[in-house]
Design a protein around this motif. Structure first.
Motif: not given
Length: 414
Positions: A61, A65, A68, A126
């Motif tokens: 994760t 992420s 992003f 995350l």
């Protein structure tokens, strides 16, 4: 003067010391949890490779992420994302304690407990990647040259200091009536304190905390990685961190299986190994690097050599103390090489590339914990020296690659 409080940070004198404290506290929690999970996993009857898989899911994760956040950090400012990471840490630790309690009471079967725990750890994966990217970019934007190496090494030292304290105090927190829930609840409290402190020590708004050049067309993580002068160091880091993850996430199982019944309890030995390894890494980062003013390239070469030597020692001797001493020597090497490749990659890039580089370094931290620990744990079931042998192959290959003269000359000519 420490790079974490240097004049380059005038106007925000408490920001980097606070970031060092946050790094320290989250490292206490993350490594403390790693140190007790082998014992908790066996209490819950979860297979060893699934225990390693819990952290791999979170790391996946984290890795997915990371890209992003690159274009979003400048919009909201570093403080917002650092707080987001602390919220993720707090929710993850508290939720994991709840899932373990449900598993111990029999309300959840082992596989369901694994799924719940892995999902909650992914919350930190995350949000923690955003905080790590923001921190790295913040430092890169405010330092240059040797000072950046010192600042990055200083934060790495705070991480190592936390990894000393975490495994040392985690077993002591497993006390009645909380038992195995004690460490996770205690670490959640640390996260709550750090989150409160962020509203005191971090800027409340974004204008004073820009983390890059302000160019909306700054290179992405992928574009940065493709550039040979930067990508070479990032590739080194990905492989090196994979070797470290193999050592870190399998050493608990190795010690449990190698500890004689009449010796110290396995959990005590795990604490000794992880604490000693973290002390070794801290001595490398806060002692050797500052004493000798090592260059990033020297840190990378020496670190790979020491990591290779430590794993060879643990592979050739089947005793528990060989595993512990080899782990400590390898940890000293990783402690040198990790800030070395981070600083080398950062120094190889321009101001426009720093957020992309920071995101790549954050991605490496997560990607290295996805498949390597699971693969090594499964190989361990077939051949006991396997985790150390895999780490020897990786670190030895990196050492040989780093000794080739051509890449070094190309870097200086680029």
């Amino acid at each position: 003067m420490s790079a974490l409080s240097s004049p380059s940070f005038a106007g925000s004198r408490w920001v980097l010391p606070f970031l060092g404290a946050v790094t320290f506290l989250t490292a206490i929690g993350n490594l403390g949890l790693v140190s007790v999970m082998p014992a908790i996993g066996r209490m819950l009857h979860i297979p060893d490779f699934l225990v390693a898989g819990i952290f791999s899911v979170s790391a996946l994760t984290w890795a997915i992420s990371s890209p992003f956040w690159v274009s979003r950090i400048e919009r909201a400012g570093a403080a917002f994302y650092i707080r987001a990471g602390l919220v993720g840490f707090l929710l993850s630790m508290g939720g994991c304690a709840l899932s373990v309690e449900l598993g111990l009471t029999g309300l959840l079967p082992p596989l369901a407990t694994f799924g719940c725990f892995a999902g909650l750890r992914s919350v930190y994966g995350l949000l923690g990647s955003a905080a790590a990217t923001a921190t790295q970019a913040f430092v890169a934007a405010r330092t240059e040259g040797a000072q950046r190496t010192q600042a990055i090494t200083g934060l790495a030292g705070a991480l190592s200091l936390g990894t000393i304290v975490g495994p040392a105090i985690a077993p002591a927190m497993m006390v009645d009536p909380l038992g195995p829930l004690g460490p996770m609840l205690g670490f959640a409290l640390f996260g709550l304190l750090a989150l409160g402190g962020s509203y005191i020590f971090l800027p409340a708004t974004s204008p004073g905390e820009a983390v890059a050049s302000g160019d909306p067309d700054a290179p992405s993580l992928t574009e940065v990685w493709r550039r040979g002068t930067i990508g070479r160091h990032l590739n080194f880091g990905l492989l090196l961190c994979s070797a470290q993850a193999i050592n870190l996430y399998t050493i608990g199982f190795v010690i449990i299986d190698r500890t004689p019944p009449a010796a110290l309890t396995a959990q005590q030995m795990i604490g000794i190994a992880m604490t000693s390894g973290a002390i070794a890494a801290l001595l490398a980062q806060w002692g050797l690097v500052r004493l000798l003013s090592l260059s990033p390239a020297t840190m990378m070469r020496a670190g790979a050599a020491l990591a290779c030597g430590g794993n060879i020692a643990a592979m050739l001797d089947g005793g528990v103390w060989a595993a512990v001493s080899g782990f400590v020597l390898a940890s000293f090497g990783y402690g040198l090489a990790r800030p070395g490749f981070s600083a080398a990659a950062s120094l190889a890039g321009s101001a426009r590339e720093q957020v992309g580089i920071a995101s790549a370094i954050t991605l490496i931290a997560g990607a290295s914990i996805t498949l390597p620990p699971i693969a090594a744990s499964m190989a361990y079931q077939l051949w006991l020296p396997a985790p150390f042998a895999i780490a020897v192959a990786i670190s030895g290959g990196l050492l040989l690659a780093s000794l080739r003269p051509a890449p070094v000359r190309l870097e200086h000519c680029s």
